[in-house]
Design a protein around this motif. Structure first.
Motif, PDB file in Angstrom:
ATOM      1  N   ALA A  92       3.393   5.477  11.395  1.00 13.07           N
ATOM      2  CA  ALA A  92       2.085   4.468  12.021  1.00 13.07           C
ATOM      3  C   ALA A  92       1.922   3.176  11.389  1.00 13.07           C
ATOM      4  N   GLY A  93       2.597   2.823  10.388  1.00 11.97           N
ATOM      5  CA  GLY A  93       2.485   1.324   9.851  1.00 11.97           C
ATOM      6  C   GLY A  93       1.090   1.213   8.845  1.00 11.97           C
ATOM      7  N   ARG A  94       0.466   2.499   8.543  1.00 11.55           N
ATOM      8  CA  ARG A  94      -0.640   2.523   7.780  1.00 11.55           C
ATOM      9  C   ARG A  94      -0.736   2.527   6.394  1.00 11.55           C
ATOM     10  N   VAL A  95       0.771   2.820   5.956  1.00 13.97           N
ATOM     11  CA  VAL A  95       0.839   2.444   4.566  1.00 13.97           C
ATOM     12  C   VAL A  95       2.350   1.819   4.581  1.00 13.97           C
ATOM     13  N   ASP A  96       2.615   1.303   3.362  1.00 10.77           N
ATOM     14  CA  ASP A  96       4.118   0.440   3.143  1.00 10.77           C
ATOM     15  C   ASP A  96       5.411   1.236   2.672  1.00 10.77           C
ATOM     16  N   GLY A  97       4.723   2.257   2.069  1.00  5.61           N
ATOM     17  CA  GLY A  97       5.953   3.387   1.430  1.00  5.61           C
ATOM     18  C   GLY A  97       5.023   4.515   0.831  1.00  5.61           C
ATOM     19  N   ILE A  98       6.111   5.362   0.683  1.00  7.19           N
ATOM     20  CA  ILE A  98       5.645   6.697   0.156  1.00  7.19           C
ATOM     21  C   ILE A  98       6.497   7.113  -1.351  1.00  7.19           C
ATOM     22  N   VAL A  99       5.552   7.615  -2.096  1.00  3.77           N
ATOM     23  CA  VAL A  99       5.931   7.993  -3.603  1.00  3.77           C
ATOM     24  C   VAL A  99       5.567   9.170  -3.498  1.00  3.77           C
ATOM     25  N   THR A 100       6.507  10.181  -3.946  1.00  4.31           N
ATOM     26  CA  THR A 100       6.339  11.505  -4.005  1.00  4.31           C
ATOM     27  C   THR A 100       6.457  12.107  -5.294  1.00  4.31           C
ATOM     28  N   SER A 101       5.286  12.865  -5.872  1.00  3.31           N
ATOM     29  CA  SER A 101       5.422  13.347  -7.146  1.00  3.31           C
ATOM     30  C   SER A 101       6.121  14.559  -7.050  1.00  3.31           C
ATOM     31  N   ALA A 102       6.233  15.373  -8.275  1.00  2.00           N
ATOM     32  CA  ALA A 102       7.182  16.468  -8.545  1.00  2.00           C
ATOM     33  C   ALA A 102       7.092  17.690  -7.504  1.00  2.00           C
ATOM     34  N   ILE A 103       7.712  18.134  -6.765  1.00  2.00           N
ATOM     35  CA  ILE A 103       7.787  19.085  -5.854  1.00  2.00           C
ATOM     36  C   ILE A 103       8.650  20.077  -6.308  1.00  2.00           C
ATOM     37  N   ASN A 104       8.345  21.584  -6.390  1.00  2.00           N
ATOM     38  CA  ASN A 104       9.152  22.609  -6.654  1.00  2.00           C
ATOM     39  C   ASN A 104      10.232  22.862  -5.850  1.00  2.00           C
ATOM     40  N   LEU A 155       0.985  -1.128  -0.126  1.00  2.77           N
ATOM     41  CA  LEU A 155       0.139   0.037  -0.176  1.00  2.77           C
ATOM     42  C   LEU A 155       0.872   1.402   0.145  1.00  2.77           C
ATOM     43  N   LEU A 156       0.810   2.226  -0.893  1.00  3.60           N
ATOM     44  CA  LEU A 156       1.442   3.019  -1.223  1.00  3.60           C
ATOM     45  C   LEU A 156       0.918   4.491  -1.290  1.00  3.60           C
ATOM     46  N   ALA A 157       1.263   5.441  -0.211  1.00  2.00           N
ATOM     47  CA  ALA A 157       0.928   6.746  -0.246  1.00  2.00           C
ATOM     48  C   ALA A 157       1.501   7.545  -1.278  1.00  2.00           C
ATOM     49  N   VAL A 158       0.797   7.975  -2.343  1.00  2.00           N
ATOM     50  CA  VAL A 158       1.388   8.914  -3.390  1.00  2.00           C
ATOM     51  C   VAL A 158       1.075  10.302  -3.258  1.00  2.00           C
ATOM     52  N   THR A 159       1.862  11.204  -2.792  1.00  2.30           N
ATOM     53  CA  THR A 159       1.700  12.489  -2.590  1.00  2.30           C
ATOM     54  C   THR A 159       1.550  13.154  -3.828  1.00  2.30           C
ATOM     55  N   LEU A 160       0.658  14.208  -4.043  1.00  2.00           N
ATOM     56  CA  LEU A 160       0.291  15.091  -5.240  1.00  2.00           C
ATOM     57  C   LEU A 160       1.316  15.948  -5.763  1.00  2.00           C
ATOM     58  N   GLY A 161       2.426  16.132  -4.936  1.00  2.00           N
ATOM     59  CA  GLY A 161       3.373  16.981  -5.445  1.00  2.00           C
ATOM     60  C   GLY A 161       2.832  18.603  -5.204  1.00  2.00           C
ATOM     61  N   ASP A 162       3.545  19.458  -6.137  1.00  2.00           N
ATOM     62  CA  ASP A 162       3.195  20.844  -6.198  1.00  2.00           C
ATOM     63  C   ASP A 162       1.940  20.902  -6.817  1.00  2.00           C
ATOM     64  N   PRO A 163       0.713  21.360  -6.209  1.00  2.00           N
ATOM     65  CA  PRO A 163      -0.496  21.526  -7.060  1.00  2.00           C
ATOM     66  C   PRO A 163      -0.665  22.455  -8.218  1.00  2.00           C
ATOM     67  N   ALA A 164       0.431  23.321  -8.067  1.00  6.44           N
ATOM     68  CA  ALA A 164       0.313  24.126  -9.258  1.00  6.44           C
ATOM     69  C   ALA A 164       1.375  23.795 -10.522  1.00  6.44           C
ATOM     70  N   GLY A 165       1.924  22.640 -10.173  1.00 10.33           N
ATOM     71  CA  GLY A 165       3.034  22.144 -11.111  1.00 10.33           C
ATOM     72  C   GLY A 165       2.439  20.815 -11.852  1.00 10.33           C
ATOM     73  N   THR A 166       3.514  20.175 -12.416  1.00  3.07           N
ATOM     74  CA  THR A 166       3.101  18.809 -13.400  1.00  3.07           C
ATOM     75  C   THR A 166       2.528  17.608 -12.437  1.00  3.07           C
ATOM     76  N   GLY A 167       2.827  17.625 -11.108  1.00  5.49           N
ATOM     77  CA  GLY A 167       2.674  16.380 -10.362  1.00  5.49           C
ATOM     78  C   GLY A 167       1.193  15.757 -10.299  1.00  5.49           C
TER      79      GLY A 167
END
Length: 130
Positions: free
Chosen positions: A118-130, A10-22
């Motif tokens: 907290a162990g609620r997700v197995d990992g994190i993927v981060t989209s493009a951040i400025n 289970l991966l938490a995928v962060t949206l990145g910069d909401p004003a960017g390409t993420g």
């Protein structure tokens, strides 16, 4: 409430910069159903921003807002979004550095990190951040 065990992380995928390409990158990636063979994805971000990105990219994807990560369904053609609701879409200027977007991107990463710690997700993927 616990998420049922699965061989797919289970991966938490962060949206990145909401004003960017993420958001657009995530919309396109989540529309590729092959990803579901490898992982269960929950986007951490702002559902309205991702909805706009789906419209811009034409990705065949429905946005499903969840209040907690455990509500995620991982259904084909849908993306579950833990909606932080921290962007005023009408004030977001695409492609520009702005305080609101930076604060939102930081909140996405902090939320994902808290879920991982907290162990609620197995990992994190981060989209493009400025």
């Amino acid at each position: 409430m616990n998420i049922k065990p699965s061989p797919r992380p289970l991966l938490a995928v962060t949206l990145g910069d909401p004003a960017g390409t993420g958001p657009e990158l995530i919309a396109r990636a989540c529309a590729e159903h092959v990803l579901a063979d490898y992982a269960r994805l929950v986007v951490i971000g702002d559902a309205a921003v991702l909805e706009r990105a789906v419209g811009v990219t034409g990705a065949p994807l429905r946005i499903r807002t969840v209040r907690v990560i455990e509500e995620a369904r991982f259904a084909t053609g849908e993306v579950d979004v833990l909606d932080l609701g921290n962007v005023v879409l009408s004030q977001l200027r695409m492609g520009e550095i702005q305080e609101m977007a930076g604060e939102a991107a930081c909140a996405y990463v902090r939320t994902a990190a808290s879920l991982a710690i907290a162990g609620r997700v197995d990992g994190i993927v981060t989209s493009a951040i400025n």
